[in-house]
Design an enzyme around this catalytic site. Sequence first.
Site, PDB file in Angstrom:
ATOM      1  N   HIS B 157       0.806  -1.221   0.000  1.00 26.07           N
ATOM      2  CA  HIS B 157       0.000   0.000   0.000  1.00 26.07           C
ATOM      3  C   HIS B 157       0.843   1.277   0.000  1.00 26.07           C
ATOM      4  O   HIS B 157       0.777   2.080   0.914  1.00 26.07           O
ATOM      5  CB  HIS B 157      -0.971   0.019   1.200  1.00 26.07           C
ATOM      6  N   TYR B 261     -11.802  11.286   3.298  1.00 28.29           N
ATOM      7  CA  TYR B 261     -12.503  10.291   2.487  1.00 28.29           C
ATOM      8  C   TYR B 261     -12.828   9.032   3.280  1.00 28.29           C
ATOM      9  O   TYR B 261     -13.304   8.060   2.720  1.00 28.29           O
ATOM     10  CB  TYR B 261     -11.739  10.055   1.181  1.00 28.29           C
ATOM     11  N   TYR B 272     -10.446  -9.058   4.421  1.00 33.15           N
ATOM     12  CA  TYR B 272     -10.357 -10.212   3.536  1.00 33.15           C
ATOM     13  C   TYR B 272     -10.924 -11.452   4.217  1.00 33.15           C
ATOM     14  O   TYR B 272     -11.445 -12.348   3.569  1.00 33.15           O
ATOM     15  CB  TYR B 272      -8.906 -10.432   3.094  1.00 33.15           C
TER      16      TYR B 272
END
Lengths: 379, 379
Positions: B157, B261, B272
């Site tokens: 990431h 956001y 996951y």
Amino acid sequence: MIKRILALALAFPLGALPPPALAQNGEVVRSERANFRLTTFASGLERPWGMAQLPDGQLLVTERPGRMRLVGRDGALSRPLGGVPQVEAASQGGLLDVALAPDFERSREIFFCSAMLVQGGALTRLTRARLAADGAELEAVTPILDATPAQSSGRQHYGCRIAFGADGRLFLSTGDRNVDRMRSQRLDDLAGKVLRVDREGRPQRDNPFVDQPGARPEVFSHGHRNPQGLALNPWTGSLWLAEHGPRGGDEINVLRPGANYGWPVVTHGVNYSGTTISERSSAPGMVDPIRVWTPVISPAGLAFYDAAAFPGWRRSLFVAALNSPGLVRLTTDGDQVTGEERLLFDRRIRMRDVLVAQDGSLLVLTDESDGRILRLAPG
Amino acid sequence: MIKRILALALAFPLGALPPPALAQNGEVVRSERANFRLTTFASGLERPWGMAQLPDGQLLVTERPGRMRLVGRDGALSRPLGGVPQVEAASQGGLLDVALAPDFERSREIFFCSAMLVQGGALTRLTRARLAADGAELEAVTPILDATPAQSSGRQHYGCRIAFGADGRLFLSTGDRNVDRMRSQRLDDLAGKVLRVDREGRPQRDNPFVDQPGARPEVFSHGHRNPQGLALNPWTGSLWLAEHGPRGGDEINVLRPGANYGWPVVTHGVNYSGTTISERSSAPGMVDPIRVWTPVISPAGLAFYDAAAFPGWRRSLFVAALNSPGLVRLTTDGDQVTGEERLLFDRRIRMRDVLVAQDGSLLVLTDESDGRILRLAPG
């Protein structure tokens, strides 16, 4: 000392520790600033959670399974008061805090907070009622604020302390409900917040988020985990809040309107499993606690000592602690903590709430199935 | 069709699917608004990640392991450029995006973004350099911005797209680094953000948090997870961002200064493992995405189509997708998405970046060890 611990360990193997008890009723306990006489003022309360003292000296006490009682000046328990609604008495939920209206003497109004089951699940509810003249029941019982949305799973972290600000407005703490911890950060959600309302449960016009579209206007502060202590600092006029951390990271916070206290974006604690929640305990735009405990003490009730009976305790904040159980005395200076003393930690009694009585003694609720009110009086 | 799938399933049992390939070089593909000729323009690139087209038509392309090459107008690869610093080419890290300075023709300056190993761990770094006149090497290689703090564990990431705003200022997207996802919400941390700086890497005076004590002045927007697409909408002047969700919840966001956001306080995705990250996908004070994909497509590069070659594609945004791999064409109206078409999804080719070439064709980088540049040209 080690010999004594070994002897105890042999006498009481794991799971068979000696029962929590006072060494003797009326014993004098020596501490840093005061010696006090420790007595059991009342007993027979099931998981008592909150209390308030009436002008006539009686105590109004909640029991978590859903009862409210008066405790007389002699320590005798009344029968359960009538009119108490059925609460969601599962896990950490039940009938929790109680507080008197500032004008109780005239209005007889009280406010109490409980876990409630509603359409969609459980939530923290604030209710107003009137204590009948004979003290036997509640009248005009009116729910005034639900910390929505209700949550279908989980029955933990209700928060649920009530306090009045210096200007007479009502503050309620709510917990994050321990399933979706992000609730504390979301302003359209009343979980993990401190709310400020009037006696009808209506948000205040000067609340910090009233003009933010979608935000709940009741919100006063946010980013709290499970705040179970809330008290007005009589010398500064600030509200002080105690909240449980997870594993590590219990906090005392000084509340400011609109402030974000960070849970779970920043925390001094980790998950019970030891995994990381956040690697940081501080961030710009989030307010740091003024006191942190790691390992935890699990702070519940708070009381500022502003009476004359113990001059050495003036400007102290007492914290009832559930784990590392006992009573913590914090010395304060303005809105800062300057020192800490631990009282009665050797008794291993879980303490849920603490109150400065009219006579200047300290009263403590113990979190036990046969719960007590302990009294610390000048000795 | 079903027969063909069955035949394929028999011919290629699980684990032995046919290799991703173009059916034939130069085939004409029909789609909603345009038919295009699909060719392999170049190949032999190892995990290409970002590209930019020079004024002379050559392409400057990064390969994630740490190389940069020019690709000639005939598709021939140059030798790796000299002067590229050693990058942290582990897991998702490496040499990532590249962009030309708006005045490249005069200055020959380029900006590139990479994972770097520094004291304390890995981070996303923005570097400025000059492309030598002969195109064989980088000169004056100068790191201008590190998305600190470095993180010792985890190599995922990094975010890492570069774009220039309508006013010529530089924007860089950074990922949350996938260990402490709360980094995205903390303003003293450059992970999980879009940063706005000048060509020296200095924050802009009108950035939204320059006056907030402790906040990093480079921050333009926050609450991002792993944003790998960033492009200027040429018709509105807004920057559009694509970010990877976890399981579910890929997003397209329109960037506003100072906006949050929401990751991970609100998300459309789950872990996951299937466990909840946040029960809500929206909250007051946090900006909703304008597009969400669940299940994910893993959006990487973005390109607005503003050329003449495909009149039917005007006002479309192309999204290179890694999972459910292919090319997504979004129709737009102002800062809204009005429709979606999926192109080449039957080819199962992971696509990392997309570019509108000078001649109006679309160029796509494939995320493969023998990576290609595919060309979609009028056919």
